[in-house]
Design a protein around this motif. Sequence first.
Motif, PDB file in Angstrom:
ATOM      1  N   GLY A   1      39.939  68.118  51.834  1.00 60.76           N
ATOM      2  CA  GLY A   1      39.059  66.894  50.862  1.00 60.76           C
ATOM      3  C   GLY A   1      38.602  67.564  50.121  1.00 60.76           C
ATOM      4  O   GLY A   1      38.124  66.332  49.670  1.00 60.76           O
ATOM      5  N   SER A   2      37.575  67.921  51.046  1.00 64.29           N
ATOM      6  CA  SER A   2      36.130  68.656  49.961  1.00 64.29           C
ATOM      7  C   SER A   2      36.125  68.616  48.295  1.00 64.29           C
ATOM      8  O   SER A   2      35.379  68.847  47.716  1.00 64.29           O
ATOM      9  N   ALA A   3      37.554  69.898  48.643  1.00 65.14           N
ATOM     10  CA  ALA A   3      37.904  70.293  46.957  1.00 65.14           C
ATOM     11  C   ALA A   3      38.324  69.031  45.973  1.00 65.14           C
ATOM     12  O   ALA A   3      37.428  68.773  45.335  1.00 65.14           O
ATOM     13  N   TYR A   4      38.744  68.520  46.341  1.00 64.55           N
ATOM     14  CA  TYR A   4      39.570  66.663  45.944  1.00 64.55           C
ATOM     15  C   TYR A   4      38.193  66.230  45.553  1.00 64.55           C
ATOM     16  O   TYR A   4      38.037  66.014  44.326  1.00 64.55           O
ATOM     17  N   VAL A   5      36.954  65.951  46.194  1.00 61.87           N
ATOM     18  CA  VAL A   5      35.363  65.198  46.068  1.00 61.87           C
ATOM     19  C   VAL A   5      35.230  66.376  45.037  1.00 61.87           C
ATOM     20  O   VAL A   5      34.366  65.612  44.086  1.00 61.87           O
ATOM     21  N   HIS A   6      35.180  67.675  45.186  1.00 58.11           N
ATOM     22  CA  HIS A   6      34.347  68.458  44.289  1.00 58.11           C
ATOM     23  C   HIS A   6      34.565  68.904  42.871  1.00 58.11           C
ATOM     24  O   HIS A   6      34.156  68.596  41.604  1.00 58.11           O
ATOM     25  N   ASP A   7      36.270  68.556  42.718  1.00 60.20           N
ATOM     26  CA  ASP A   7      36.796  69.327  41.766  1.00 60.20           C
ATOM     27  C   ASP A   7      37.112  68.403  40.720  1.00 60.20           C
ATOM     28  O   ASP A   7      38.055  67.759  39.420  1.00 60.20           O
ATOM     29  N   VAL A   8      37.673  66.878  41.412  1.00 56.57           N
ATOM     30  CA  VAL A   8      38.573  66.000  41.393  1.00 56.57           C
ATOM     31  C   VAL A   8      38.077  64.353  40.557  1.00 56.57           C
ATOM     32  O   VAL A   8      37.897  63.708  39.777  1.00 56.57           O
ATOM     33  N   LEU A   9      37.585  64.304  41.886  1.00 61.90           N
ATOM     34  CA  LEU A   9      36.974  62.824  42.041  1.00 61.90           C
ATOM     35  C   LEU A   9      35.939  62.452  40.598  1.00 61.90           C
ATOM     36  O   LEU A   9      35.050  63.336  41.044  1.00 61.90           O
ATOM     37  N   LYS A  10      35.990  61.401  40.419  1.00 59.83           N
ATOM     38  CA  LYS A  10      35.185  60.610  39.503  1.00 59.83           C
ATOM     39  C   LYS A  10      34.565  59.600  39.108  1.00 59.83           C
ATOM     40  O   LYS A  10      34.889  58.779  39.837  1.00 59.83           O
ATOM     41  N   ALA A  11      33.074  59.050  38.932  1.00 54.17           N
ATOM     42  CA  ALA A  11      33.148  57.845  38.998  1.00 54.17           C
ATOM     43  C   ALA A  11      33.277  57.233  38.362  1.00 54.17           C
ATOM     44  O   ALA A  11      34.494  57.505  37.050  1.00 54.17           O
ATOM     45  N   GLY A  12      33.726  55.455  38.531  1.00 58.68           N
ATOM     46  CA  GLY A  12      34.848  54.659  38.782  1.00 58.68           C
ATOM     47  C   GLY A  12      35.981  54.511  39.263  1.00 58.68           C
ATOM     48  O   GLY A  12      36.897  53.558  39.448  1.00 58.68           O
ATOM     49  N   ASP A  13      36.864  55.577  39.296  1.00 58.32           N
ATOM     50  CA  ASP A  13      37.589  56.389  40.560  1.00 58.32           C
ATOM     51  C   ASP A  13      36.916  54.637  42.247  1.00 58.32           C
ATOM     52  O   ASP A  13      36.556  54.618  42.320  1.00 58.32           O
ATOM     53  N   VAL A  14      38.773  53.783  41.916  1.00 64.46           N
ATOM     54  CA  VAL A  14      38.719  53.442  43.263  1.00 64.46           C
ATOM     55  C   VAL A  14      39.247  54.317  44.140  1.00 64.46           C
ATOM     56  O   VAL A  14      40.547  54.548  44.309  1.00 64.46           O
ATOM     57  N   LEU A  15      39.173  53.785  45.411  1.00 69.75           N
ATOM     58  CA  LEU A  15      39.974  54.569  46.763  1.00 69.75           C
ATOM     59  C   LEU A  15      39.660  53.630  47.690  1.00 69.75           C
ATOM     60  O   LEU A  15      39.347  52.864  47.801  1.00 69.75           O
ATOM     61  N   LYS A  16      40.853  54.025  48.671  1.00 73.61           N
ATOM     62  CA  LYS A  16      40.537  52.959  50.127  1.00 73.61           C
ATOM     63  C   LYS A  16      40.436  53.907  51.346  1.00 73.61           C
ATOM     64  O   LYS A  16      39.787  54.750  51.266  1.00 73.61           O
ATOM     65  N   SER A  17      39.435  52.851  51.974  1.00 72.61           N
ATOM     66  CA  SER A  17      39.200  52.940  53.133  1.00 72.61           C
ATOM     67  C   SER A  17      38.913  52.132  54.155  1.00 72.61           C
ATOM     68  O   SER A  17      39.508  50.355  53.781  1.00 72.61           O
ATOM     69  N   SER A  18      38.446  52.534  55.080  1.00 73.90           N
ATOM     70  CA  SER A  18      38.252  51.573  56.482  1.00 73.90           C
ATOM     71  C   SER A  18      37.017  50.939  56.518  1.00 73.90           C
ATOM     72  O   SER A  18      35.971  51.204  55.452  1.00 73.90           O
ATOM     73  N   SER A  19      36.864  49.915  56.829  1.00 75.35           N
ATOM     74  CA  SER A  19      35.313  49.456  57.169  1.00 75.35           C
ATOM     75  C   SER A  19      34.621  50.288  58.514  1.00 75.35           C
ATOM     76  O   SER A  19      35.211  51.002  58.513  1.00 75.35           O
ATOM     77  N   PRO A  20      33.174  50.452  58.265  1.00 71.34           N
ATOM     78  CA  PRO A  20      32.306  51.322  59.045  1.00 71.34           C
ATOM     79  C   PRO A  20      32.855  51.451  60.286  1.00 71.34           C
ATOM     80  O   PRO A  20      32.576  50.454  61.169  1.00 71.34           O
ATOM     81  N   ILE A  21      33.109  52.073  61.126  1.00 75.43           N
ATOM     82  CA  ILE A  21      33.329  52.377  61.945  1.00 75.43           C
ATOM     83  C   ILE A  21      31.671  53.603  62.806  1.00 75.43           C
ATOM     84  O   ILE A  21      31.601  54.105  62.116  1.00 75.43           O
ATOM     85  N   ASN A  22      31.359  52.941  63.898  1.00 69.00           N
ATOM     86  CA  ASN A  22      30.882  53.888  64.956  1.00 69.00           C
ATOM     87  C   ASN A  22      30.937  54.739  65.533  1.00 69.00           C
ATOM     88  O   ASN A  22      30.695  53.625  67.034  1.00 69.00           O
ATOM     89  N   GLN A  23      30.693  55.999  65.911  1.00 66.37           N
ATOM     90  CA  GLN A  23      30.743  56.565  67.062  1.00 66.37           C
ATOM     91  C   GLN A  23      30.143  57.308  67.341  1.00 66.37           C
ATOM     92  O   GLN A  23      29.719  58.214  68.966  1.00 66.37           O
ATOM     93  N   PHE A  24      29.202  57.078  66.614  1.00 70.89           N
ATOM     94  CA  PHE A  24      27.278  57.914  66.894  1.00 70.89           C
ATOM     95  C   PHE A  24      26.776  57.038  67.437  1.00 70.89           C
ATOM     96  O   PHE A  24      25.255  57.279  66.319  1.00 70.89           O
ATOM     97  N   PRO A  25      26.505  56.314  67.459  1.00 70.31           N
ATOM     98  CA  PRO A  25      25.622  55.033  67.811  1.00 70.31           C
ATOM     99  C   PRO A  25      23.853  55.151  68.620  1.00 70.31           C
ATOM    100  O   PRO A  25      23.893  56.445  68.845  1.00 70.31           O
ATOM    101  N   LEU A  26      23.024  54.674  67.775  1.00 73.30           N
ATOM    102  CA  LEU A  26      21.765  54.526  67.731  1.00 73.30           C
ATOM    103  C   LEU A  26      21.703  54.343  69.297  1.00 73.30           C
ATOM    104  O   LEU A  26      21.507  52.667  69.484  1.00 73.30           O
ATOM    105  N   TYR A  27      20.538  54.667  70.355  1.00 76.45           N
ATOM    106  CA  TYR A  27      20.641  53.684  71.124  1.00 76.45           C
ATOM    107  C   TYR A  27      18.854  52.563  70.934  1.00 76.45           C
ATOM    108  O   TYR A  27      18.010  53.707  71.029  1.00 76.45           O
TER     109      TYR A  27
END
Length: 315
Positions: free
Chosen positions: A74-100
């Motif tokens: 994961g992090s090696a890909y983000v640091h070595d391969v990912l570049k501006a303009g790339d399109v990635l699939k993402s979930s919608s935002p999920i919150n398991q660490f909410p602020l009270y």
Amino acid sequence: MDLKVSQIDQVAPRIRQIELVAADGGALPAFTAGAHIDLTLGNEETRSYSLLNDPAETHRYVLGVLRETESLGGSAYVHDVLKAGDVLKSSSPINQFPLYEAGDYNILIAGGIGVTPLVSMAHRLKALGKEYTLHYCARSREDAAVLDELEKIHGPRIKAHFDGGDPSRGADLKAILEKRPPAGHVYVCGPLGFIKAVNAAGAHWPRGTIHYELFKGSPADLTPDNNDEPFDVVLKKSGKTYTIPVGKSILAVLKAEGYKIKTLCTAGTCGTCRVTYLSGIVDHRDDVLDDDEKGEVLQVCVSRAMPGETLVLDL
Ligand code: FES
């Protein structure tokens, strides 16, 4: 949804800040402070990343990604391969660490890259006009990726603690948590040992007032228990046997052998990497399986075999 990488900045020697926008140029689903997205990278790895920008923004998501020393991809890909303009699939935002948001006094404590969800919380607390302090613990100012920006926005509410790599010179957690203001809440994010230390220092706080989240994408190398031993796993489909050494997870060994196993937390907390096993006694070390499930599946990112056991996996 599809997200386009609009900007990448190297904000610390091992941290890249990634800005994502909607690939169709529209507004993004709103998120709340502490939320993350699950991003599928170009190497088909899915990783969870906390959103660190202001939750009031709907035109972008901003992430901070640490290069792990023993990345599982994961992090090696983000640091070595990912570049501006790339399109990635993402979930919608999920919150398991909410602020009270009703909490009047908030102490945010970040260990390294664990600062990311706390940055969005600090934005929100400022907007709400609440009392808050963010303690940012890092090895050095150079490693504290977003410190300059935090200080610019939040001024003296940001307290930086640098340990130079020696945890005994780190923040005085006992002093930070000594006072328990009424309606006070503590939020901590960082490595497991850091979270444990904060919980120990705040043992006198009322139950339910210390909230924590492990930072995502930590390597599947394990801190060995004293009585850990190497053990074998046999993969039923290929008949191959692999030895899992002390300090390595089943996941790390199988990934290195080219097996594709879906992961998210790599810390035994999300349930993603479960694998059915056919024989052997498992030393379950996850926080997700119930007793019935433990008889059939194991989380390969953390679990091991009991001493002297061999595990046969349905792989
Ligand atoms: S990857 Fe989350 S439990 Fe293994």
